[in-house]
Design an enzyme around this catalytic site. Structure first.
Site, PDB file in Angstrom:
ATOM      1  CD  GLN A  99       0.999  -4.382   6.048  1.00 45.62           C
ATOM      2  OE1 GLN A  99       0.695  -5.353   6.748  1.00 45.62           O
ATOM      3  NE2 GLN A  99       0.736  -3.135   6.405  1.00 45.62           N
ATOM      4  CB  CYS A 101      -1.467   6.024   5.442  1.00 48.57           C
ATOM      5  SG  CYS A 101      -0.811   4.437   5.872  1.00 48.57           S
ATOM      6  CB  THR A 156       8.653  -1.319   9.197  1.00 43.98           C
ATOM      7  OG1 THR A 156       8.585  -0.465  10.336  1.00 43.98           O
ATOM      8  CG2 THR A 156       7.286  -1.959   8.975  1.00 43.98           C
ATOM      9  CB  THR A 195       8.321   6.041   6.043  1.00 40.95           C
ATOM     10  OG1 THR A 195       6.996   5.617   6.352  1.00 40.95           O
ATOM     11  CG2 THR A 195       8.273   7.386   5.326  1.00 40.95           C
ATOM     12  CG  ASN A 208      -0.457  -0.567   2.507  1.00 39.48           C
ATOM     13  OD1 ASN A 208       0.086  -0.667   1.407  1.00 39.48           O
ATOM     14  ND2 ASN A 208      -1.062   0.544   2.901  1.00 39.48           N
TER      15      ASN A 208
HETATM   16  C1  LIG Z   1       3.419   0.491   7.393  1.00 40.43           C
HETATM   17  C2  LIG Z   1       3.958   0.502   6.018  1.00 40.43           C
HETATM   18  C3  LIG Z   1       4.949   1.410   5.628  1.00 40.43           C
HETATM   19  C4  LIG Z   1       5.480   2.466   6.560  1.00 40.43           C
HETATM   20  O1  LIG Z   1       6.271   1.885   7.547  1.00 40.43           O
HETATM   21  P1  LIG Z   1       6.752   2.761   8.816  1.00 40.43           P
HETATM   22  O2  LIG Z   1       7.696   1.853   9.498  1.00 40.43           O
HETATM   23  O3  LIG Z   1       5.514   3.050   9.584  1.00 40.43           O
HETATM   24  O4  LIG Z   1       7.409   3.993   8.279  1.00 40.43           O
HETATM   25  C5  LIG Z   1       5.430   1.343   4.342  1.00 40.43           C
HETATM   26  N1  LIG Z   1       4.955   0.442   3.471  1.00 40.43           N
HETATM   27  C6  LIG Z   1       3.998  -0.442   3.794  1.00 40.43           C
HETATM   28  C7  LIG Z   1       3.519  -1.415   2.790  1.00 40.43           C
HETATM   29  C8  LIG Z   1       3.465  -0.431   5.074  1.00 40.43           C
HETATM   30  O5  LIG Z   1       2.491  -1.300   5.374  1.00 40.43           O
END
Ligand SMILES: *Cc1c(COP(=O)(O)O)cnc(C)c1O
Length: 387
Positions: free
Chosen positions: A181, A326, A201, A74, A153
């Site tokens: 992802q 989400c 992430t 994020t 996602n």
């Molecule tokens: C999970 C996700 C996010 C958010 O990531 P966080 O680390 O939870 O803030 C952003 N983009 C995609 C495509 C995701 O799957």
């Protein structure tokens, strides 16, 4: 219900690998250490950060000094989009993205729209893929940034980030990719990909929540204005005391992924094929998103004449997502599936199965059995109701 839960929501988050937990705990028990301090504990902490940066850099084949640690994808998405837009705003205030992006991208883009930037929202083709000709038409002389993700996602659809990036480079436009992802699941080679900014992430890759990274290419005009101000860490691009145990954990998760990616993908692909084989002959069942340009670990399925929330309850003990996790507080049909041209009813019936490294074939068999049974029961209760 005494039955064991079957977790099929790896696109929402993954369990932390036990070797990663061990490393994190040992660093947390290791006493005070600020990676900015020049005494011995500080130097040890800095060395742990350097190791982790090298591990993540190796996974995506980039120079370690191109990576900035953040709190997650994020923040990386926000830093890339808002930061690059502000850095380049004197040249132009036009951005291009898609309604099928993660909220961290769409909401950051919408926020810029409220601050005098203009955003072109490109509708995907019905299979979820970007139409390259449409992107080419949308690029203007004042366009500064394109943001189109790697693996979606909700649907698992994989965009052609190489082709999109080439188009952007040819037009002197920065290209940002949300790769939350895809990291460690599909190969990503930043030494050859024409990508300027890429978000990562740890918690989608068997690492902890609260740690992410942003790749910033060594390219002319590729830079971001910081969103945070403070102690000057990370070349002032993202200041703040580095969370060394989280960073080290992400590094180890990246190294494990490098070793297991091929085996993971083969395992996940076999299970996903079995899952879809088990569902596809049910009448009125639809796969959402491209059947071939996809990451196998995410399977998004809609069914005629059933409603997603009731279906999810009927699917217990399966832990799956309906619409987007989400957005699970809202009753709105998924914007991603609506953008693929799905009706409200079909979008609302969508179930996202996501498969991970620990998933077993017994769990997939149970998922097939439960889904078929639940759809049959719901349709018998309310025939034609949701149509
Ligand atoms: C999970 C996700 C996010 C958010 O990531 P966080 O680390 O939870 O803030 C952003 N983009 C995609 C495509 C995701 O799957």
């Amino acid at each position: 219900m005494s039955e064991e839960l079957v977790y099929l929501d790896y696109a929402a988050t993954t369990p932390v690998d036990s070797a990663v937990v061990d490393l994190m705990v040992s660093l947390m028990r290791g006493g005070a250490a600020n990676a900015s301090s020049s005494h011995l504990p500080g130097r040890r902490a800095a060395a742990a950060v350097a190791t982790a940066t090298g591990q993540l850099a190796e996974l995506v084949n980039c120079d370690a000094d191109r990576l900035i640690w953040t709190s997650g994808a994020t923040e990386s998405d926000n830093l890339a989009i808002v930061g690059a837009a502000r850095y380049r705003e004197r040249r132009g205030r036009h951005l291009i993205t898609m309604p099928t992006e993660h909220k961290a991208v769409t909401d950051a883009s919408s926020a810029l729209e409220g601050q005098g930037f203009e955003v072109t929202w490109l509708t995907p083709k019905p299979d979820g893929l970007l139409d390259l000709a449409e992107l080419e038409n949308a690029i203007r002389s004042d366009t500064q940034l394109v943001s189109v993700m790697h693996v979606n996602n909700e649907t698992g659809v994989v965009q052609d980030i190489g082709a999109i990036g080439e188009l952007c480079r040819a037009n002197d436009v920065l290209y940002h990719v949300d790769a939350a992802q895809g990291l460690g699941k599909l190969p990503i080679d930043l030494s050859t990909l024409p990508v300027d900014l890429m978000s990562f992430t740890a918690h989608k890759l068997y690492g902890p929540k609260g740690i992410g990274a942003l790749y910033i290419a060594d390219q002319p005009g590729c830079h971001v204005e910081p969103l945070l101000f403070g102690g000057g860490q990370q070349r002032r691009i993202r200041p703040g005391t580095l969370p060394v145990p989280l960073i080290a954990a992400f590094g180890l998760a990246a190294e494990i992924a490098m070793q297991t990616m091929q085996a993971d993908l083969a395992h996940i692909t076999a299970l996903a094929s079995r899952l879809w084989e088990g569902l596809r002959d049910l009448p009125g069942v639809h796969l959402n998103g491209s059947a071939d340009q996809r990451f196998a670990g995410i399977l998004n399925v809609s069914a005629d004449d059933v409603e997603g929330e009731s279906l999810m309850l009927a699917l217990e003990p399966l832990c799956v997502a309906t619409g987007s996790a989400c957005n699970s507080q809202s009753q709105e049909p998924s914007a991603v599936l609506r953008a693929l041209g799905r009706s409200d009813a079909l979008a609302q019936s969508a179930i996202r199965f996501s498969i991970g490294r620990p998933t077993t074939s017994a769990e997939i068999e149970l998922a097939v059995e439960r889904y078929r049974d639940a759809v049959g029961r719901l349709r018998a209760l309310a025939p034609g109701q949701a149509a």
